[in-house]
Scaffold this motif. Sequence first.
Motif, mmCIF file in Angstrom:
data_model
loop_
_atom_site.group_PDB
_atom_site.id
_atom_site.type_symbol
_atom_site.label_atom_id
_atom_site.label_comp_id
_atom_site.label_asym_id
_atom_site.label_seq_id
_atom_site.Cartn_x
_atom_site.Cartn_y
_atom_site.Cartn_z
ATOM 1 N N VAL A 86 0.851 -1.184 0.000
ATOM 2 C CA VAL A 86 0.000 0.000 0.000
ATOM 3 C C VAL A 86 0.889 1.237 0.000
ATOM 4 O O VAL A 86 1.885 1.299 0.736
ATOM 5 N N HIS A 87 0.519 2.222 -0.816
ATOM 6 C CA HIS A 87 1.273 3.479 -0.898
ATOM 7 C C HIS A 87 0.293 4.645 -0.827
ATOM 8 O O HIS A 87 -0.776 4.614 -1.432
ATOM 9 N N PHE A 88 0.635 5.683 -0.064
ATOM 10 C CA PHE A 88 -0.147 6.923 -0.085
ATOM 11 C C PHE A 88 0.733 8.079 0.360
ATOM 12 O O PHE A 88 1.767 7.882 0.995
ATOM 13 N N GLU A 89 0.325 9.296 -0.022
ATOM 14 C CA GLU A 89 1.125 10.483 0.253
ATOM 15 C C GLU A 89 0.244 11.601 0.792
ATOM 16 O O GLU A 89 -0.913 11.750 0.373
ATOM 17 N N PHE A 99 4.163 7.410 2.541
ATOM 18 C CA PHE A 99 3.964 6.192 3.327
ATOM 19 C C PHE A 99 4.019 4.987 2.390
ATOM 20 O O PHE A 99 3.286 4.934 1.389
ATOM 21 N N ASP A 100 4.852 4.025 2.716
ATOM 22 C CA ASP A 100 4.908 2.759 1.998
ATOM 23 C C ASP A 100 4.748 1.643 3.014
ATOM 24 O O ASP A 100 5.597 1.478 3.909
ATOM 25 N N GLY A 101 3.650 0.897 2.892
ATOM 26 C CA GLY A 101 3.378 -0.141 3.882
ATOM 27 C C GLY A 101 3.011 -1.466 3.251
ATOM 28 O O GLY A 101 2.823 -1.581 2.034
ATOM 29 N N ARG A 102 2.908 -2.464 4.107
ATOM 30 C CA ARG A 102 2.566 -3.817 3.666
ATOM 31 C C ARG A 102 1.469 -4.358 4.580
ATOM 32 O O ARG A 102 1.548 -4.228 5.811
ATOM 33 N N ILE A 103 0.451 -4.950 3.964
ATOM 34 C CA ILE A 103 -0.666 -5.502 4.719
ATOM 35 C C ILE A 103 -0.317 -6.894 5.209
ATOM 36 O O ILE A 103 0.155 -7.742 4.445
ATOM 37 N N SER A 104 -0.556 -7.121 6.493
ATOM 38 C CA SER A 104 -0.423 -8.454 7.069
ATOM 39 C C SER A 104 -1.603 -8.649 8.013
ATOM 40 O O SER A 104 -1.641 -8.068 9.098
ATOM 41 N N GLY A 110 4.973 -0.095 7.843
ATOM 42 C CA GLY A 110 5.974 0.233 6.847
ATOM 43 C C GLY A 110 6.749 1.480 7.200
ATOM 44 O O GLY A 110 6.920 1.808 8.376
ATOM 45 N N THR A 111 7.209 2.196 6.173
ATOM 46 C CA THR A 111 8.102 3.332 6.375
ATOM 47 C C THR A 111 7.399 4.646 6.056
ATOM 48 O O THR A 111 6.499 4.705 5.219
ATOM 49 N N PHE A 112 7.881 5.686 6.719
ATOM 50 C CA PHE A 112 7.396 7.044 6.538
ATOM 51 C C PHE A 112 8.581 7.933 6.203
ATOM 52 O O PHE A 112 9.654 7.800 6.807
ATOM 53 N N SER A 118 12.717 10.588 8.374
ATOM 54 C CA SER A 118 12.146 9.277 8.087
ATOM 55 C C SER A 118 11.796 8.572 9.387
ATOM 56 O O SER A 118 12.286 8.918 10.464
ATOM 57 N N GLY A 119 10.943 7.589 9.265
ATOM 58 C CA GLY A 119 10.529 6.831 10.439
ATOM 59 C C GLY A 119 9.700 5.647 10.000
ATOM 60 O O GLY A 119 9.799 5.184 8.852
ATOM 61 N N THR A 120 8.865 5.156 10.886
ATOM 62 C CA THR A 120 8.011 4.013 10.595
ATOM 63 C C THR A 120 6.574 4.347 10.972
ATOM 64 O O THR A 120 6.310 5.311 11.694
ATOM 65 N N PHE A 121 5.656 3.539 10.472
ATOM 66 C CA PHE A 121 4.258 3.702 10.872
ATOM 67 C C PHE A 121 3.593 2.338 10.942
ATOM 68 O O PHE A 121 4.041 1.362 10.338
#
Length: 470
Positions: A86-89, A99-104, A110-112, A118-121
Amino acid sequence: MSFTKRLAVLSLILTVVSMLRVQAQDPLSAGIGGPWEGAIQVAAATLRMRVVFTETPSELRAAIDIPQQGAAGLSLAAVTRSGPNVHFELPTPAASAVFDGRISGNTISGTFAQGQVSGTFELTRIAPQGKAPAAPYAEQEITVTNGAVRIAGTLTIPPGAGPFPLVVMITGSGPQNRDEDIFGFKVFQVIADRLARGGVAVYRYDDRGIGGSTGNLAAATTPDFAGDALAALAALKGRPGIDARRMGILGHSEGATAAAIAASRSSDVSFAVLIAPPGLRGEDVLRQQALDGARGLGADDAAVARIAAAHRAVTTSLLKKASGEELAAAIKDLIRAQYDSMPPAQQQALGERNGFVEKTFAGAVAQLQSPWMRFMIDFDHAAPLREVTCPVLVVFGRLDTQVPPAQNEQPVRAALARNASATIAVLDGANHLFQSARTGQPSEYAALDKAFVPGFLDQISTWIGRVTKR
């Protein structure tokens, strides 16, 4: 709500592009629609956030709330999903937050990144609630007109033949839908539900330019909002089941001021409920909010004093219609003062100081010169209260930091001193939305239970029942 959304410049809430619709790159084999809640972790800072995805077979959209920055319903761009990715800005004047994340399962992590920061979310899906039992009242979609403006809303009608008392509701500042949905807390829907169960009809409607309503919210002022409510009152006055002798108005925050204006204008208003009404001149309300917001972010006394002085310079320049150069200098000084008061991590996220000032300056000028802001700065909120003669209930929240009772209760009491039918209450532990709060700061709204403090709904419904008893 509150003034928060309308004060993007004076409280340094970032201006973001309007609603963007973007195409999903792939059809969604498994839906992610609905609300997700979690946080961004950047160094030692944690920012809570809520993302609501909206999906159709060909489109994926999303909006984000970041309550610690006073942001609600900000549209996200470049919203895409490819399999589990998943990607959104979030576009901002400084730099887009990516934001770049992965669904589990029910988690997206993912990362911010924003500029050099930079960081995580991580987000967790909010489970849908079970279907609520059928309400013991009816709801009808009703559209009324005020000149060229069309107002769309919902009329809630209690069971039985009536005729029923009627309450018309006016939202607080900023773009609000008929439920006054703030970080998922449907303030007006909950009040309407309670009143309808108690035998009171309620009309709540979308603000100008929101939902089904037309018009330009940015070009309207508080008296215009009072006119919208009176137009609704007039349209519903002759409706079967509505008692024309028992019609009132309920307003929240700026909406409370609009309710007072409406009550002072029309004898059709037989009672008024004012929730968190300002009692000061507009520039004083705005300045207090800017200072409280800075303190909430950890600004020390020197930084707060500097913001106060810079804020006063801006409002003074506006009121005396100063030259463009003088106003520009005052605005830039205010932006610098607020930037300098922020924690280092937040400054990093906003980017280099001078660059940030230049990027936000144009938006600040436009907002400060809007009809709403020019009216609000010079308006005495106590003035219409002095002209209200019908029964009035005023309710403040003890922990409200947007319309603090410490500054507003006494001016409101003084303005209503000649009204023998005025009742004023301050509820302990309540914030501006009348949630049970810890600090009262807007930054915690989204994290609190989406429910009112004990006694709030009882106070309103009991008082309306008393003043409308036949």
